[in-house]
Design a protein around this motif. Structure first.
Motif, mmCIF file in Angstrom:
data_model
loop_
_atom_site.group_PDB
_atom_site.id
_atom_site.type_symbol
_atom_site.label_atom_id
_atom_site.label_comp_id
_atom_site.label_asym_id
_atom_site.label_seq_id
_atom_site.Cartn_x
_atom_site.Cartn_y
_atom_site.Cartn_z
ATOM 1 N N VAL A 41 -9.900 -4.815 4.721
ATOM 2 C CA VAL A 41 -10.926 -4.039 4.019
ATOM 3 C C VAL A 41 -11.461 -2.906 4.890
ATOM 4 O O VAL A 41 -11.555 -1.749 4.443
ATOM 5 N N ILE A 42 -11.800 -3.187 6.137
ATOM 6 C CA ILE A 42 -12.444 -2.188 6.990
ATOM 7 C C ILE A 42 -11.522 -1.021 7.296
ATOM 8 O O ILE A 42 -11.948 0.142 7.265
ATOM 9 N N TRP A 43 -10.255 -1.282 7.571
ATOM 10 C CA TRP A 43 -9.340 -0.178 7.877
ATOM 11 C C TRP A 43 -9.206 0.774 6.682
ATOM 12 O O TRP A 43 -9.007 1.970 6.873
ATOM 13 N N ILE A 44 -9.312 0.240 5.482
ATOM 14 C CA ILE A 44 -9.251 1.090 4.289
ATOM 15 C C ILE A 44 -10.584 1.785 4.051
ATOM 16 O O ILE A 44 -10.634 2.978 3.731
ATOM 17 N N ASP A 45 -11.687 1.074 4.220
ATOM 18 C CA ASP A 45 -13.006 1.673 4.006
ATOM 19 C C ASP A 45 -13.310 2.789 5.001
ATOM 20 O O ASP A 45 -14.092 3.697 4.710
ATOM 21 N N GLY A 62 -11.652 -3.500 -5.567
ATOM 22 C CA GLY A 62 -11.325 -2.126 -5.929
ATOM 23 C C GLY A 62 -10.443 -1.412 -4.926
ATOM 24 O O GLY A 62 -10.542 -0.194 -4.750
ATOM 25 N N ILE A 63 -9.566 -2.153 -4.276
ATOM 26 C CA ILE A 63 -8.670 -1.574 -3.279
ATOM 27 C C ILE A 63 -7.357 -1.201 -3.941
ATOM 28 O O ILE A 63 -6.774 -1.991 -4.694
ATOM 29 N N SER A 64 -6.886 0.012 -3.684
ATOM 30 C CA SER A 64 -5.597 0.467 -4.200
ATOM 31 C C SER A 64 -4.526 -0.546 -3.826
ATOM 32 O O SER A 64 -4.376 -0.903 -2.653
ATOM 33 N N LEU A 65 -3.763 -1.008 -4.798
ATOM 34 C CA LEU A 65 -2.810 -2.089 -4.565
ATOM 35 C C LEU A 65 -1.734 -1.727 -3.534
ATOM 36 O O LEU A 65 -1.515 -2.487 -2.576
ATOM 37 N N PRO A 66 -1.058 -0.568 -3.665
ATOM 38 C CA PRO A 66 -0.046 -0.255 -2.641
ATOM 39 C C PRO A 66 -0.641 -0.062 -1.256
ATOM 40 O O PRO A 66 -0.052 -0.505 -0.256
ATOM 41 N N LEU A 67 -1.806 0.573 -1.169
ATOM 42 C CA LEU A 67 -2.442 0.763 0.135
ATOM 43 C C LEU A 67 -2.882 -0.574 0.714
ATOM 44 O O LEU A 67 -2.698 -0.845 1.911
ATOM 45 N N GLY A 68 -3.465 -1.418 -0.118
ATOM 46 C CA GLY A 68 -3.904 -2.727 0.338
ATOM 47 C C GLY A 68 -2.745 -3.582 0.816
ATOM 48 O O GLY A 68 -2.846 -4.267 1.837
#
Length: 383
Positions: free
Chosen positions: A317-321, A122-128
């Motif tokens: 994952v962690i930097w986004i979470d 469920g990570i935003s594609l451009p952000l990921g």
């Protein structure tokens, strides 16, 4: 500066598209953004010219590949790479013996695996994609042709680790090992990568690792010296030169500060991070393993980089979470601003060398011999 511009534009574009996607309430707009992200990724990496380093090794081997029939008459120890990657390369060479075609196929494989992983969590594609590129993704998508497929297959195996389903997990690990031998390392991780390890233990080992890096404590070089009687003269010379070269690096570098910040902020918000996902411990443990390997192997920089990159998924994952860990909106905005600025800064600092000069075959690029001359002229520019 000029060599870094294409990479800065790519990262900046994904940052902009991440804002557009986040602020849009229309599913169709979000779908168009996602499709655009994938198309840009394939265009940038799938049609790249001879950039970075490893093409200088892969290209001659690719052009000398036999056809599939001849390949199967050779013993496995005569195959140029691992079984899976050799079969992929030989099949591409048999269908269309052009290096650019092979690069495009590898990019399509990587893109499929990466997008599947980001969508799965469920990570935003451009952000990921932006975080991926800044956290070892550019190197994976250019230099590490075998490693990248292995790492992304392993990333897609992680759901089976959380679900405690050994058969599909082992199957994917074995599949990944067909492309690079590092895939074998994830087999024993089935038994503890998902576990909730005491945060003080994780942080304590991290502090020790930072000390080893900062003070150039030669743990592994000491072990090599201890067992030096079992090494040949060339191995002794190679390791000695290698460690001396790595010790010339500055202690307070952007890479070290990034890892110091990441280890500390993850420790501070670890309880909140664990509440965001049922399998957060997999990514927290992966992140700290990534930090440990790089810092402990600091005397063997390339080894440290190539082993730690196996666990880059923790970063992605962690930097986004962490965005969701801040209670106050202002703090979230500050963190997002920091991530945006840092990603641009890291992208710039990592891509200023002449060998990083980007070229796209659709707009004209140097052929192999021209780029090889250019490569040899500039190989030592940053050393």
């Amino acid at each position: 500066m000029i060599n870094a511009v294409p990479y800065l534009l790519l990262v900046g574009l994904y940052g902009f598209l991440a804002c557009v996607r986040h602020n849009s309430t229309r599913e169709r707009t979000r779908l168009y953004v996602d499709i655009g992200c994938v198309a840009v990724f394939i265009f940038f990496f799938g049609f790249r010219g001879f950039i970075m380093y490893d093409w200088s090794v892969y290209y001659p081997m690719f052009t000398s590949l036999p056809d599939l029939h001849t390949l199967f008459t050779l013993p496995l120890n005569k195959w140029p790479w691992e079984i899976g990657f050799t079969l992929l390369a030989t099949t591409c060479h048999s269908l269309f013996p052009d290096w650019s075609f092979f690069v495009l196929i590898c990019t399509l494989v990587n893109t499929t695996l990466l997008v599947r992983f980001l969508k799965l969590y469920g990570i935003s594609l451009p952000l990921g994609l932006m975080i991926y590129l800044c956290m070892n993704g550019i190197m994976m998508s250019t230099d590490l042709m075998r490693n990248s497929i292995t790492i992304l297959i392993l990333a897609n195996a992680l759901p089976y680790l959380r679900e405690r389903r050994p058969l599909p997990y082992v199957a994917l690990c074995l599949t990944s090992a067909l492309f690079h031998n590092s895939g074998w390392a994830f087999l024993p991780l089935y038994f503890f990568l998902h576990r909730r390890i005491n945060k003080w233990l994780l942080f304590g080992i991290f502090i020790v690792a930072c000390g080893v890096y900062a003070f150039h404590i030669s743990i592994f070089k000491g072990l090599v010296i201890l067992f030096s009687d079992y090494l040949g003269d060339y191995a002794k010379w190679y390791l000695n030169v290698y460690t001396k070269m790595d010790q010339q690096a500055t202690i307070i570098s952007i890479g070290f500060l990034e890892r110091l910040f990441t280890g500390i902020i993850t420790f501070l918000y670890i309880d909140k991070l664990r509440s965001l996902r049922p399998d957060s411990d997999i990514f927290i443990n992966s992140l700290y393993l990534c930090l440990y390997l790089f810092l402990f192997f600091s005397e063997f920089r390339t080894i440290g980089l190539r082993t730690s990159i196996l666990f880059s998924v923790g970063y992605w994952v962690i930097w986004i979470d962490l965005i969701r860990c801040f209670y106050y909106q202002n703090n979230r905005h500050l963190y997002i601003a920091f991530v945006a600025v840092y990603c641009l800064l890291k992208t710039y600092s990592s891509n200023t060398d002449a060998v990083n000069r980007y070229e796209n075959i659709l707009f004209g690029s140097m052929n192999y011999n021209e780029r090889l001359i250019y490569f040899r002229q500039h190989f030592n520019d940053s050393k």
